[in-house]
Design a protein around this motif. Structure first.
Motif, mmCIF file in Angstrom:
data_model
loop_
_atom_site.group_PDB
_atom_site.id
_atom_site.type_symbol
_atom_site.label_atom_id
_atom_site.label_comp_id
_atom_site.label_asym_id
_atom_site.label_seq_id
_atom_site.Cartn_x
_atom_site.Cartn_y
_atom_site.Cartn_z
ATOM 1 N N ARG A 37 1.029 -1.070 -0.262
ATOM 2 C CA ARG A 37 -0.247 -0.042 -0.276
ATOM 3 C C ARG A 37 0.792 1.502 0.022
ATOM 4 N NH1 ARG A 37 -2.025 -2.703 4.185
ATOM 5 N NH2 ARG A 37 -0.701 -1.665 5.815
ATOM 6 N N PRO A 38 0.224 1.956 -0.847
ATOM 7 C CA PRO A 38 1.619 3.464 -0.906
ATOM 8 C C PRO A 38 1.010 4.285 0.800
ATOM 9 C CG PRO A 38 -0.158 3.460 -2.812
ATOM 10 C CD PRO A 38 -0.872 2.255 -1.482
ATOM 11 N N GLU A 39 2.544 4.663 1.236
ATOM 12 C CA GLU A 39 2.692 5.403 2.350
ATOM 13 C C GLU A 39 1.299 6.275 2.986
ATOM 14 O OE1 GLU A 39 5.467 8.188 5.142
ATOM 15 O OE2 GLU A 39 5.928 7.476 2.827
ATOM 16 N N GLU A 40 0.650 6.787 2.061
ATOM 17 C CA GLU A 40 -0.053 7.337 2.587
ATOM 18 C C GLU A 40 -1.785 7.635 2.095
ATOM 19 O OE1 GLU A 40 0.378 11.404 0.982
ATOM 20 O OE2 GLU A 40 2.832 12.145 2.320
ATOM 21 N N TRP A 41 -1.985 6.453 1.831
ATOM 22 C CA TRP A 41 -3.601 5.367 1.577
ATOM 23 C C TRP A 41 -4.547 5.304 2.503
ATOM 24 C CZ3 TRP A 41 -6.748 2.730 4.052
ATOM 25 C CH2 TRP A 41 -6.189 1.471 5.249
ATOM 26 N N TRP A 42 -4.237 6.192 3.825
ATOM 27 C CA TRP A 42 -5.598 6.521 4.751
ATOM 28 C C TRP A 42 -5.132 7.676 5.789
ATOM 29 C CZ3 TRP A 42 -3.510 8.697 9.630
ATOM 30 C CH2 TRP A 42 -2.092 8.628 9.364
ATOM 31 N N TYR A 43 -5.061 8.053 4.292
ATOM 32 C CA TYR A 43 -5.582 9.890 4.715
ATOM 33 C C TYR A 43 -6.328 10.779 4.065
ATOM 34 C CZ TYR A 43 0.013 11.276 5.987
ATOM 35 O OH TYR A 43 1.473 10.814 6.348
ATOM 36 N N SER A 44 -7.578 10.472 3.462
ATOM 37 C CA SER A 44 -8.356 10.622 2.917
ATOM 38 C C SER A 44 -8.772 9.242 2.823
ATOM 39 C CB SER A 44 -8.702 11.268 1.622
ATOM 40 O OG SER A 44 -7.811 10.696 0.475
#
Length: 204
Positions: A37-44
């Motif tokens: 998963r990309p590092e910032e997948w959970w930012y939004s």
């Protein structure tokens, strides 16, 4: 016949409410087992669109429910129909993320990520505003004191959350992952209002 129609309305309201509350939970949980998963997948929540089909499916279902919801009068039907169209706008025009190729077209209309992001943000902002407007103007009609108070708390809570989120976006005083927090709060308030409207909780 009237009782069956009222039961149908209540059921539809409950479905819309649960879809709103469960959307953040299912979007995040559906991505937890994806490798690399990309590092910032959970930012939004919108970023999960690029990893899982859950956001597309649930938001599309919510849009259909809203666009077919009859309500009590024309203004009720109109605002929910517009909300449904805006929800589809969020789906059809995905957000941009740091891991996307800036030149690779995305979404139904195959726009560049930066262009799609503009339409996505406008649709999402107007969607949440229409949700809060609906709760404050329509839900508060003809209800008891307690239910009306709940609707006002949910509606104004959404407005305050939206204003604070917009200020944070303009002035950048909060980390990027707060987008997920704001979205989850907005959807929780939205869901609670619809569940109360659907008499899931007998609070009067």
């Amino acid at each position: 016949m009237a009782d069956a129609l009222m039961l149908s309305y209540l059921t539809q309201r409950k479905v819309i409410g649960w879809l709103g509350i469960l959307l953040p939970v299912l979007c995040v949980s559906s991505c937890l087992f994806i490798e690399n998963r990309p590092e910032e997948w959970w930012y939004s929540l919108s970023a999960t669109y690029h990893l899982s089909p859950v956001l597309t499916m649930m938001l599309s279902c919510t849009a259909i429910f809203l666009m077919t919801y009859q309500g009590y009068d024309k203004s009720d039907r109109r605002i929910n129909f517009v909300s449904g169209l805006l929800a589809l706008g969020v789906v059809f025009f995905p957000c941009n993320t740091v891991w996307l190729d800036p030149e690779e077209p995305i979404g139904l209309f195959q726009l560049t990520p930066s262009t799609s992001q503009i339409v996505h943000n406008i649709s999402a902002g107007l969607l949440f505003f229409s949700f809060s407007l609906n709760i404050l103007m329509q839900f508060t009609k003809g209800n008891g004191v307690t239910r009306t108070l709940v609707f006002k708390i949910c509606g104004w809570g959404m407005v305050v959350c939206l204003v604070f989120f917009l200020l944070s976006e303009v002035f950048g005083f909060l980390p990027g992952y707060f987008t997920m927090i704001f979205e989850s709060i907005l959807l929780l308030l939205f869901g609670v209002a619809w569940l109360v409207k659907g008499k899931t909780f007998n609070i009067d």
